[in-house]
Design a protein around this motif. Sequence first.
Motif, PDB file in Angstrom:
ATOM      1  N   GLU A 225       0.476  -1.325   0.223  1.00 29.49           N
ATOM      2  CA  GLU A 225       0.453  -0.214   0.019  1.00 29.49           C
ATOM      3  C   GLU A 225       0.730   1.035   0.082  1.00 29.49           C
ATOM      4  N   MET A 226       0.528   1.928  -1.034  1.00 28.43           N
ATOM      5  CA  MET A 226       0.867   3.513  -0.768  1.00 28.43           C
ATOM      6  C   MET A 226       1.647   3.646   0.765  1.00 28.43           C
ATOM      7  N   PRO A 227       2.474   4.978   1.329  1.00 26.48           N
ATOM      8  CA  PRO A 227       2.557   5.220   2.186  1.00 26.48           C
ATOM      9  C   PRO A 227       0.830   6.106   1.852  1.00 26.48           C
ATOM     10  N   PRO A 228       0.420   6.514   3.801  1.00 27.07           N
ATOM     11  CA  PRO A 228      -0.206   7.429   3.617  1.00 27.07           C
ATOM     12  C   PRO A 228      -0.170   8.804   3.051  1.00 27.07           C
ATOM     13  N   ASP A 229       0.943   9.654   3.739  1.00 28.45           N
ATOM     14  CA  ASP A 229       1.459  10.702   3.397  1.00 28.45           C
ATOM     15  C   ASP A 229       1.438  10.624   1.783  1.00 28.45           C
ATOM     16  N   GLN A 230       1.963   9.569   0.539  1.00 33.20           N
ATOM     17  CA  GLN A 230       2.185   9.850  -0.920  1.00 33.20           C
ATOM     18  C   GLN A 230       0.478   9.008  -1.405  1.00 33.20           C
ATOM     19  N   ARG A 231      -0.678   8.674  -0.850  1.00 29.71           N
ATOM     20  CA  ARG A 231      -1.800   8.001  -1.909  1.00 29.71           C
ATOM     21  C   ARG A 231      -2.043  10.738  -2.298  1.00 29.71           C
ATOM     22  N   GLY A 232      -2.514   9.812  -3.891  1.00 30.25           N
ATOM     23  CA  GLY A 232      -2.824  11.039  -4.253  1.00 30.25           C
ATOM     24  C   GLY A 232      -1.602  10.808  -5.550  1.00 30.25           C
ATOM     25  N   THR A 233      -0.237  10.831  -5.005  1.00 31.59           N
ATOM     26  CA  THR A 233       0.523  10.137  -6.098  1.00 31.59           C
ATOM     27  C   THR A 233       0.269   9.906  -7.294  1.00 31.59           C
ATOM     28  N   HIS A 234       0.420  10.617  -8.219  1.00 28.86           N
ATOM     29  CA  HIS A 234       0.758   9.651  -9.774  1.00 28.86           C
ATOM     30  C   HIS A 234       1.631   8.461  -9.585  1.00 28.86           C
ATOM     31  N   LEU A 235       1.668   7.413 -10.360  1.00 29.98           N
ATOM     32  CA  LEU A 235       2.225   6.139  -9.908  1.00 29.98           C
ATOM     33  C   LEU A 235       3.567   6.420 -10.701  1.00 29.98           C
ATOM     34  N   THR A 236       3.213   6.552 -11.545  1.00 34.13           N
ATOM     35  CA  THR A 236       4.939   7.165 -12.257  1.00 34.13           C
ATOM     36  C   THR A 236       5.671   7.851 -11.372  1.00 34.13           C
ATOM     37  N   THR A 237       5.351   9.560 -11.146  1.00 32.96           N
ATOM     38  CA  THR A 237       6.059   9.896 -10.354  1.00 32.96           C
ATOM     39  C   THR A 237       6.700   9.112  -8.844  1.00 32.96           C
ATOM     40  N   PHE A 238       6.065   8.160  -8.517  1.00 33.45           N
ATOM     41  CA  PHE A 238       5.930   7.004  -6.865  1.00 33.45           C
ATOM     42  C   PHE A 238       7.299   6.122  -7.395  1.00 33.45           C
ATOM     43  N   LEU A 239       6.707   5.915  -8.909  1.00 31.30           N
ATOM     44  CA  LEU A 239       7.562   4.353  -9.216  1.00 31.30           C
ATOM     45  C   LEU A 239       9.068   5.351  -8.602  1.00 31.30           C
ATOM     46  N   ALA A 240       9.006   6.425 -10.153  1.00 32.96           N
ATOM     47  CA  ALA A 240      10.545   6.644 -10.268  1.00 32.96           C
ATOM     48  C   ALA A 240      11.382   7.709  -8.611  1.00 32.96           C
ATOM     49  N   ASP A 241      10.412   8.038  -8.047  1.00 30.76           N
ATOM     50  CA  ASP A 241      10.567   8.348  -6.330  1.00 30.76           C
ATOM     51  C   ASP A 241      11.771   7.012  -6.013  1.00 30.76           C
ATOM     52  N   ARG A 242      11.386   5.449  -5.881  1.00 30.75           N
ATOM     53  CA  ARG A 242      11.239   4.774  -5.363  1.00 30.75           C
ATOM     54  C   ARG A 242      12.424   3.805  -5.761  1.00 30.75           C
ATOM     55  N   ALA A 243      12.551   4.335  -7.748  1.00 35.85           N
ATOM     56  CA  ALA A 243      13.784   3.621  -8.477  1.00 35.85           C
ATOM     57  C   ALA A 243      14.655   4.508  -8.416  1.00 35.85           C
ATOM     58  N   ILE A 244      15.094   5.428  -8.008  1.00 30.59           N
ATOM     59  CA  ILE A 244      15.799   6.835  -8.155  1.00 30.59           C
ATOM     60  C   ILE A 244      16.622   6.767  -6.569  1.00 30.59           C
ATOM     61  N   GLY A 245      15.993   5.896  -5.471  1.00 30.61           N
ATOM     62  CA  GLY A 245      15.936   6.240  -4.369  1.00 30.61           C
ATOM     63  C   GLY A 245      17.072   4.117  -4.312  1.00 30.61           C
ATOM     64  N   TRP A 246      16.777   3.697  -4.548  1.00 30.94           N
ATOM     65  CA  TRP A 246      17.272   2.944  -5.134  1.00 30.94           C
ATOM     66  C   TRP A 246      18.271   2.645  -5.307  1.00 30.94           C
ATOM     67  N   MET A 247      18.594   3.090  -6.420  1.00 28.65           N
ATOM     68  CA  MET A 247      19.790   3.564  -7.056  1.00 28.65           C
ATOM     69  C   MET A 247      20.959   4.150  -6.087  1.00 28.65           C
ATOM     70  N   GLN A 248      20.399   4.983  -5.025  1.00 32.72           N
ATOM     71  CA  GLN A 248      21.154   5.717  -4.649  1.00 32.72           C
ATOM     72  C   GLN A 248      21.208   5.062  -3.322  1.00 32.72           C
ATOM     73  N   GLN A 249      20.750   4.526  -3.154  1.00 35.03           N
ATOM     74  CA  GLN A 249      21.173   3.313  -2.133  1.00 35.03           C
ATOM     75  C   GLN A 249      22.300   2.585  -2.724  1.00 35.03           C
ATOM     76  N   LYS A 250      22.466   1.887  -3.328  1.00 34.47           N
ATOM     77  CA  LYS A 250      23.198   0.710  -4.089  1.00 34.47           C
ATOM     78  C   LYS A 250      24.594   1.271  -4.537  1.00 34.47           C
ATOM     79  N   HIS A 251      24.148   2.580  -4.497  1.00 33.97           N
ATOM     80  CA  HIS A 251      25.601   2.597  -4.994  1.00 33.97           C
ATOM     81  C   HIS A 251      26.183   3.120  -3.910  1.00 33.97           C
ATOM     82  N   ALA A 252      25.355   4.200  -2.668  1.00 38.50           N
ATOM     83  CA  ALA A 252      26.076   4.564  -1.818  1.00 38.50           C
ATOM     84  C   ALA A 252      27.355   3.257  -0.682  1.00 38.50           C
TER      85      ALA A 252
END
Length: 791
Positions: A225-252
């Motif tokens: 389930e989308m976190p409550p503070d992100q409900r109403g966020t467009h799915l493409t935006t949400f997925l891009a946020d998560r993908a960017i976060g994943w890359m940042q984590q792996k690289h760090a």
Amino acid sequence: MPSRTLGATLAIALSIVPLLARSQPAAAPPAPQGAVAVPQPTSPFNGRIGRIVQESTPDFPREPTAPAEAPNVVLIMLDDVGYGQFGTFGGLTPTPSLDALADQGLRYTQFHTTALCSPTRASLLTGRTPHAAGTGVVADMAGGFPGYTSVIPREAGTIAQVLQGNGYATAWFGKNHNVPEWQSSAVGPFDRWPRGMGFDYFLGFVGGDTSQWDPALVENTSLFEMPPDQRGTHLTTFLADRAIGWMQQKHAIAPQKPFFLYFAPGATHAPHHAPQDWVDRFRGQFDMGWDRYRELAFERQRRLGVVPQDAKLTPRPDSLPAWDSLSPDQRRLYARMMEVMAGFTAHTDAEVGRLIASLDTLGIRDNTLVVWIVGDNGASAEGGLSGAVNEMNTFNAQPPEDPAASLRVIDELGGPLHHNNFPVGWAWAMNTPFQWTKQVASHLGGIRNPVVISWPRGIAERGGLRGQFHHVSDVMPTILDAAKLRMPTTIDGVPQRPLDGISMAYTFDRGNAVAPSRRTTQVFEMVLNRAIYHDGWMASARWRTPWVTTPRTDPIDTQEWELYDLRRDYSQSENLAAREPGRLRQMQDLWWAEAARNNILPLDNRLFERFDPRNRPSLVAGRNSFTYYPGIERLPQGAAPDLKNRSFSITAEVEVPAGGGEGMIINQGGRWGGWGLFFDDGGKLTYLQNVIGNVRYAVTSARPVPPGRHTLRLDFEYDGGGPGRGATARLSVNGANAASGRIERTVPLNWSLDEGVDIGLDHGTPLTEAYAARLPFRFNGRIAQVTIDLR
């Protein structure tokens, strides 16, 4: 000495020493006066263990590592995009992010998909033709023949499995339409979910589409389930946020470890959802209509060089209306539908651009191979001739929507209340300059998609064009080439079928800009629309038109074949079949040979019988009674009892709290079609059927159900006589009649594409807006169990 030898020696030594100690005699009493003491023997290991340690080197099992300088890989796959849709390839919607990537790399103008999503994605991931990967059609239509099971065979290992086995971190964000329908529930099996196919992490949706505002998401194999503070966020935006976060984590954490990111948002598949400000910026820009759009886009394509100067614009099919023949109201509605699509397109471009820009922020852009495939097939004609405010009408074989009714919600299109898709005319326009649309694998409008590849370290040329003929199965060997890896002969002990794909890496060299294509032959087939490409020629045989719903029953060998010389006719505009019958015969023979080699046979024109879900493996086949408990959430339609077009009963054992009941007992589907049994209106029991979002029938008890334990029952008596007919619904509480009423129409084919059965709450969208503000509309009492009996 290797550490394993040391470990074994120490283990033996340390295990024997105590035994030897226990085997020594007890300490002797002091020797009598005048006696001679006898010395005790010393341990044979005294002094040796120290020498063993000094002579040994500690070691650990080695983890796989990628070849030196292996690139990161970002693979982007969009959905239902026509060749003439993105501005980078001549479309009238500006797409600056794709422009920027193309300026850094290469644009490919003869790249081909399969005409439908699941097959394209299976081919992309496995490097095999779709039928060889068991996916000759979308997963929801799987049949029993080898090329159409929707089960990717283990002999067709994925690019993620190969990269993961060679030291890459791997992740998948977005659409997964490659899980067999009967394996898509919480019981799996999960070996053909992303985690079983080489991906360390998955976040996305399992199915053909989902709402971009209320998505049905899965994380790995669990509901998300989308976190409550992100409900109403467009799915493409949400997925891009998560993908960017994943890359940042792996690289760090491990910058030395390359990664493979597969980013596959639902855009721009229906429902066409986009933020309002993105839609509004295109207001009035498509009032010229689809005929003029084609002309303008074609002019831009020739200026940009993404079609040859001598290419021809193919004419409008006779079955499509001219824009000027439409009424003013139709033109106003259809223009707005295209504005929504343009907003969706531009928003997608911006979000993918943000993801690519994050590579620069991390300082890894130079050695990252980005492959952006702009669509898994051509633009979709599934909105029908009139477009759709609710595309579930199409998937339930309903008559076209009334434009006058659609006009009443024109300003809501793109928002969360509608499952909208534009009319066929716009789909045809998005596929400029080609004939036909998605589903039509016989013609380029269904299978030719733009591709941009950028890899600063590996591709010296900037802004180049490549016109070699390539296929989606070529992407996997291209990535392997870039990573300096070979396809293994076995994966997890399973011998591998050779790749069908041919690496595109030869085109990276500026000297090969106009080199002959190394792919000389490619076969196509999708729901009996078929084609064969060979040495610059293409033979095509179209069987189905997507917007014509009447099935053909004539023999398949009556199919008319066309012949095109793509070396001189880029857009497939001049049929040479009558002029070159001998060549056409050779091409037809080659099609049959390639079809046999690639699991395309047998061809079967009993389309709807062949793809009947009752013919597939099933978790519910042979069962007439189903008992569910709280915790059942989003049970997919393919794993739930089929309540359409039949009589049934539902019995629920519940406890209503003091103050009265409120909330869902059981439901299936949502805003665009479904049913539910729930408490509302001051504790009254209600059964509601939402018929494809068009009409809602409710049967409600006259009085509230009092607090305490109760047996609730719905008896649904279907009229019979065919699909979608009426029924009578009766409600009872503890055996006493509570209400009855007529359901004049029912849902004939599909409740929903992504919203399943819930017990005790309503995930996703509501059946009725009456409780929309109270989602997930949890029942405030206790449910012991809910039983469905089919009759």
